[in-house]
Design a protein around this motif. Structure first.
Motif: not given
Length: 124
Positions: A42-45, A71, A75-78
């Motif tokens: 999981q990434y911030p974007s 995602s 794109g959220r959550p990425a």
């Protein structure tokens, strides 16, 4: 059941209630999910989308054999997810995993906020 038939026989006590032919078939049925680990990074974007990448890859180099964009809308959550052989999960797994993601999607992929690894072969 939501688990491989052979694993169900190994982990659940059915007593003597199952027919012998069903037990034989369950033990003989190969199911790929019993021998894999699922990984979610999981990434911030969804930075790979900004770079024009689909977030999908098939690889024979590194622990993940296939990788997909997981995602949510917008794109959220990425997140990226993929599957690896369960035997690959060991002391150097996370390092090899993030190196592979960085090779496929760029340096930002090397540092996920959260890394979830579920080794299905060890599920109880």
């Amino acid at each position: 059941m939501a688990l491989p038939p052979a694993l169900a026989l190994e982990r659940i006590d059915f007593g003597d209630t199952l027919p012998a032919e069903l037990v034989r078939l369950a033990r003989a049925t190969p199911v790929w999910m019993g021998a894999v680990a699922k990984v979610v990074a999981q990434y911030p974007s969804a930075f790979w989308r900004d770079a024009g990448l689909a977030g999908a890859a098939f690889s024979r180099l590194g622990p993940l054999q296939e990788i997909h964009d997981m995602s949510g809308p917008g794109g959220r959550p990425a997140a990226l997810f993929g599957f690896a052989h369960a035997g690959a999960v060991g002391p150097d797994f996370e390092e090899a995993l993030t190196a592979q993601l960085a090779q496929c999607f760029g340096p930002a992929a090397a540092t996920p906020d959260i890394l979830h690894v579920r080794n299905w072969s060890t599920e109880r």
